[in-house]
Design a protein around this motif. Sequence first.
Motif, PDB file in Angstrom:
ATOM      1  N   ILE A   1       0.819  -1.004   0.139  1.00  0.00           N
ATOM      2  CA  ILE A   1       0.001  -0.152   0.143  1.00  0.00           C
ATOM      3  C   ILE A   1       0.611   1.087  -0.239  1.00  0.00           C
ATOM      4  O   ILE A   1       1.912   1.627   0.786  1.00  0.00           O
ATOM      5  CB  ILE A   1      -0.731  -0.622   0.929  1.00  0.00           C
ATOM      6  CG1 ILE A   1      -1.541  -1.059   1.380  1.00  0.00           C
ATOM      7  CG2 ILE A   1      -1.675   1.750   1.070  1.00  0.00           C
ATOM      8  CD1 ILE A   1      -3.149  -1.122   2.491  1.00  0.00           C
ATOM      9  N   GLY A   2       0.897   1.965  -1.200  1.00  0.00           N
ATOM     10  CA  GLY A   2       1.270   3.135  -1.099  1.00  0.00           C
ATOM     11  C   GLY A   2       2.522   3.186  -1.303  1.00  0.00           C
ATOM     12  O   GLY A   2       3.768   3.666  -0.454  1.00  0.00           O
ATOM     13  N   GLY A   3       2.817   2.062  -2.069  1.00  0.00           N
ATOM     14  CA  GLY A   3       4.516   1.882  -2.188  1.00  0.00           C
ATOM     15  C   GLY A   3       5.726   0.913  -0.680  1.00  0.00           C
ATOM     16  O   GLY A   3       6.815   0.893  -1.149  1.00  0.00           O
ATOM     17  N   GLU A   4       4.755   0.643  -0.173  1.00  0.00           N
ATOM     18  CA  GLU A   4       5.330   0.318   1.402  1.00  0.00           C
ATOM     19  C   GLU A   4       5.075  -1.381   1.799  1.00  0.00           C
ATOM     20  O   GLU A   4       3.719  -1.375   1.475  1.00  0.00           O
ATOM     21  CB  GLU A   4       5.254   1.046   1.987  1.00  0.00           C
ATOM     22  CG  GLU A   4       5.691   2.355   2.335  1.00  0.00           C
ATOM     23  CD  GLU A   4       7.654   2.208   2.255  1.00  0.00           C
ATOM     24  OE1 GLU A   4       7.740   1.382   2.976  1.00  0.00           O
ATOM     25  OE2 GLU A   4       7.976   2.857   1.945  1.00  0.00           O
ATOM     26  N   LEU A   5       5.632  -2.208   1.756  1.00  0.00           N
ATOM     27  CA  LEU A   5       5.307  -3.798   2.131  1.00  0.00           C
ATOM     28  C   LEU A   5       4.338  -3.706   3.039  1.00  0.00           C
ATOM     29  O   LEU A   5       5.202  -2.907   3.761  1.00  0.00           O
ATOM     30  CB  LEU A   5       6.038  -4.611   1.818  1.00  0.00           C
ATOM     31  CG  LEU A   5       6.436  -4.889   0.511  1.00  0.00           C
ATOM     32  CD1 LEU A   5       8.701  -5.850   0.940  1.00  0.00           C
ATOM     33  CD2 LEU A   5       5.643  -5.337  -0.315  1.00  0.00           C
ATOM     34  N   GLN A   6       3.883  -4.026   3.559  1.00  0.00           N
ATOM     35  CA  GLN A   6       2.630  -4.280   4.125  1.00  0.00           C
ATOM     36  C   GLN A   6       2.444  -5.387   5.511  1.00  0.00           C
ATOM     37  O   GLN A   6       2.140  -5.606   6.511  1.00  0.00           O
ATOM     38  CB  GLN A   6       1.301  -3.256   4.564  1.00  0.00           C
ATOM     39  CG  GLN A   6       1.432  -2.038   3.723  1.00  0.00           C
ATOM     40  CD  GLN A   6       1.692  -1.166   4.952  1.00  0.00           C
ATOM     41  OE1 GLN A   6       1.831  -1.134   6.300  1.00  0.00           O
ATOM     42  NE2 GLN A   6       2.966  -0.505   4.681  1.00  0.00           N
ATOM     43  N   THR A   7       2.082  -6.350   4.780  1.00  0.00           N
ATOM     44  CA  THR A   7       1.776  -7.981   4.561  1.00  0.00           C
ATOM     45  C   THR A   7       2.524  -9.120   4.259  1.00  0.00           C
ATOM     46  O   THR A   7       2.041  -8.576   2.560  1.00  0.00           O
ATOM     47  CB  THR A   7       0.920  -7.747   5.724  1.00  0.00           C
ATOM     48  OG1 THR A   7       0.417  -9.004   6.372  1.00  0.00           O
ATOM     49  CG2 THR A   7       0.301  -8.341   5.027  1.00  0.00           C
TER      50      THR A   7
END
Length: 158
Positions: free
Chosen positions: A118-124
């Motif tokens: 999400i938003g270029g960031e790995l979240q899970t």
Amino acid sequence: MTSRAPMLTLAALSVLALNACSTTAGAEEAPSGTGGMIEMAISEPCIEGSDSQCVSINGTSVVLPTSFEEAGINDSSVAEDGQNMVDVTFNDEGTKVFQTLTKEAADAGVSVRLVIRIGGELQTAVLVMNAMTGDQAQIGFSSEVNAQEMLEQIQAGS
């Protein structure tokens, strides 16, 4: 009123919950929005430090996916149950991506994870035990992540 279908079985330390759920709007609910996007991919687990492409996402190590599929969102809101989660309803194309990737992950068993960015960031990175058939999911975040900020990132579609 909330109705829930069986949840995905998650890895022990996973911070993501995906489940088919639906909510009806109420006057005191958290703010919601329309549109947006999340990215999803399938990846194999790895041993942290074993490879430069092995990344840790909230305690789960996976090989960094080379590509992600965009899953369009029709509607999203911060979960109203006090948990650090965002409820999303996928659009038609997003539903296809969500269902296809959860099926692929479930069919592969413990050898792959569903990775969400999400938003270029790995979240899970989630261990998926059953393919999802609906168009709704609930994404849970670690306590260090602000659900409202994630909602804004989803709605920005970045």
